[in-house]
Design a protein around this motif. Structure first.
Motif, mmCIF file in Angstrom:
data_model
loop_
_atom_site.group_PDB
_atom_site.id
_atom_site.type_symbol
_atom_site.label_atom_id
_atom_site.label_comp_id
_atom_site.label_asym_id
_atom_site.label_seq_id
_atom_site.Cartn_x
_atom_site.Cartn_y
_atom_site.Cartn_z
ATOM 1 N N LYS A 1 1.731 41.865 0.463
ATOM 2 C CA LYS A 1 1.136 42.674 1.531
ATOM 3 C C LYS A 1 1.769 44.060 1.603
ATOM 4 O O LYS A 1 1.081 45.059 1.815
ATOM 5 C CB LYS A 1 1.248 41.960 2.876
ATOM 6 N N LEU A 2 3.087 44.127 1.442
ATOM 7 C CA LEU A 2 3.762 45.429 1.463
ATOM 8 C C LEU A 2 3.329 46.292 0.285
ATOM 9 O O LEU A 2 3.080 47.487 0.444
ATOM 10 C CB LEU A 2 5.277 45.247 1.452
ATOM 11 N N LYS A 3 3.243 45.693 -0.906
ATOM 12 C CA LYS A 3 2.782 46.449 -2.070
ATOM 13 C C LYS A 3 1.348 46.928 -1.869
ATOM 14 O O LYS A 3 1.018 48.075 -2.167
ATOM 15 C CB LYS A 3 2.874 45.603 -3.350
ATOM 16 N N GLN A 4 0.505 46.057 -1.350
ATOM 17 C CA GLN A 4 -0.887 46.421 -1.095
ATOM 18 C C GLN A 4 -0.948 47.558 -0.072
ATOM 19 O O GLN A 4 -1.730 48.500 -0.228
ATOM 20 C CB GLN A 4 -1.672 45.210 -0.605
ATOM 21 N N ASP B 1 11.120 54.937 1.621
ATOM 22 C CA ASP B 1 11.020 55.418 0.238
ATOM 23 C C ASP B 1 9.599 55.826 -0.155
ATOM 24 O O ASP B 1 9.398 56.440 -1.201
ATOM 25 C CB ASP B 1 11.492 54.340 -0.755
ATOM 26 N N TRP B 2 8.616 55.497 0.660
ATOM 27 C CA TRP B 2 7.226 55.776 0.292
ATOM 28 C C TRP B 2 6.946 57.258 0.037
ATOM 29 O O TRP B 2 6.257 57.582 -0.926
ATOM 30 C CB TRP B 2 6.271 55.207 1.332
ATOM 31 N N ASP C 1 16.404 53.457 -7.947
ATOM 32 C CA ASP C 1 16.948 53.485 -6.587
ATOM 33 C C ASP C 1 15.898 53.826 -5.541
ATOM 34 O O ASP C 1 16.173 54.540 -4.566
ATOM 35 C CB ASP C 1 18.140 54.452 -6.496
ATOM 36 N N VAL C 2 14.677 53.329 -5.769
ATOM 37 C CA VAL C 2 13.613 53.399 -4.771
ATOM 38 C C VAL C 2 13.007 52.008 -4.673
ATOM 39 O O VAL C 2 13.059 51.237 -5.628
ATOM 40 C CB VAL C 2 12.519 54.428 -5.124
ATOM 41 N N SER C 3 12.428 51.718 -3.531
ATOM 42 C CA SER C 3 11.822 50.410 -3.335
ATOM 43 C C SER C 3 10.477 50.552 -2.634
ATOM 44 O O SER C 3 10.382 51.207 -1.592
ATOM 45 C CB SER C 3 12.734 49.510 -2.501
ATOM 46 N N VAL C 4 9.481 49.936 -3.212
ATOM 47 C CA VAL C 4 8.165 49.916 -2.582
ATOM 48 C C VAL C 4 8.212 49.135 -1.275
ATOM 49 O O VAL C 4 7.346 49.286 -0.413
ATOM 50 C CB VAL C 4 7.107 49.355 -3.559
ATOM 51 N N PHE C 5 9.244 48.328 -1.093
ATOM 52 C CA PHE C 5 9.383 47.513 0.112
ATOM 53 C C PHE C 5 10.081 48.251 1.258
ATOM 54 O O PHE C 5 10.212 47.706 2.346
ATOM 55 C CB PHE C 5 10.114 46.212 -0.212
ATOM 56 N N ASP D 1 8.445 48.524 -7.714
ATOM 57 C CA ASP D 1 8.993 47.257 -7.260
ATOM 58 C C ASP D 1 10.182 47.523 -6.345
ATOM 59 O O ASP D 1 10.298 48.609 -5.778
ATOM 60 C CB ASP D 1 9.334 46.333 -8.434
ATOM 61 N N LYS D 2 11.091 46.560 -6.247
ATOM 62 C CA LYS D 2 12.194 46.699 -5.284
ATOM 63 C C LYS D 2 13.324 47.604 -5.771
ATOM 64 O O LYS D 2 14.203 47.953 -4.995
ATOM 65 C CB LYS D 2 12.750 45.325 -4.902
#
Length: 153
Positions: A9-12, A123-124, A115-119, A52-53
């Protein structure tokens, strides 16, 4: 830690946000475009974005099942590398005949950030900025370069 459903859901949500952010940006040819699912109109050439994470990547992937034809497509991109790098304003990594996550032989031209996370929603903006500038540059490159691949279609 997120469950598979929460992670999905977070990725979406991220990709939906990215798509909404990009919806008003026309292609290099002035057309409306789906930036998240960019169509090169070549069966075995894809522009892929992933996050990804731990990191994010953007790539040109060549997936032709015949490795000799895949190599020809890769060589054609290599012949155009100065133009590609000019549009991107950076050099990318070039990998002929590597394996993807499904153990399929592909060729890949890519770059990534770590060092970024889609979660992490904080970071978005960094992820959107990373993808936006590079997808626009790839589109500008592809607008003229695609004609060099017609004989290999």
């Amino acid at each position: 830690m997120y469950s598979k459903e929460q992670a999905s859901k977070l990725k979406q949500a991220f990709w939906t946000t990215f798509g909404q952010y990009m919806v008003s940006v026309p292609s290099a040819d002035g057309l409306k475009i789906n930036w998240v699912n960019y169509k090169t109109n070549f069966k075995y050439i894809f522009f892929k974005m992933d996050a990804d994470k731990r990191m994010a990547s953007i790539a040109i992937e060549i997936t032709h099942p015949d490795v000799d034809i895949q190599a020809l497509l890769f060589e054609q991109f290599y012949e155009l590398r100065n133009i590609l790098h000019h549009h991107l304003e950076e050099e990318w990594q070039w990998h002929l005949h590597t394996r993807n996550d499904y153990d399929k032989i592909i060729s890949r031209i890519s770059t990534e950030i770590h060092d970024v996370s889609v979660f992490k929603q904080d970071d978005w903006p960094k992820l959107i900025s990373f993808f936006k500038s590079r997808m626009i540059a790839l589109d500008e490159f592809w607008s003229t370069a695609k004609y060099s691949f017609e004989d290999l279609k």
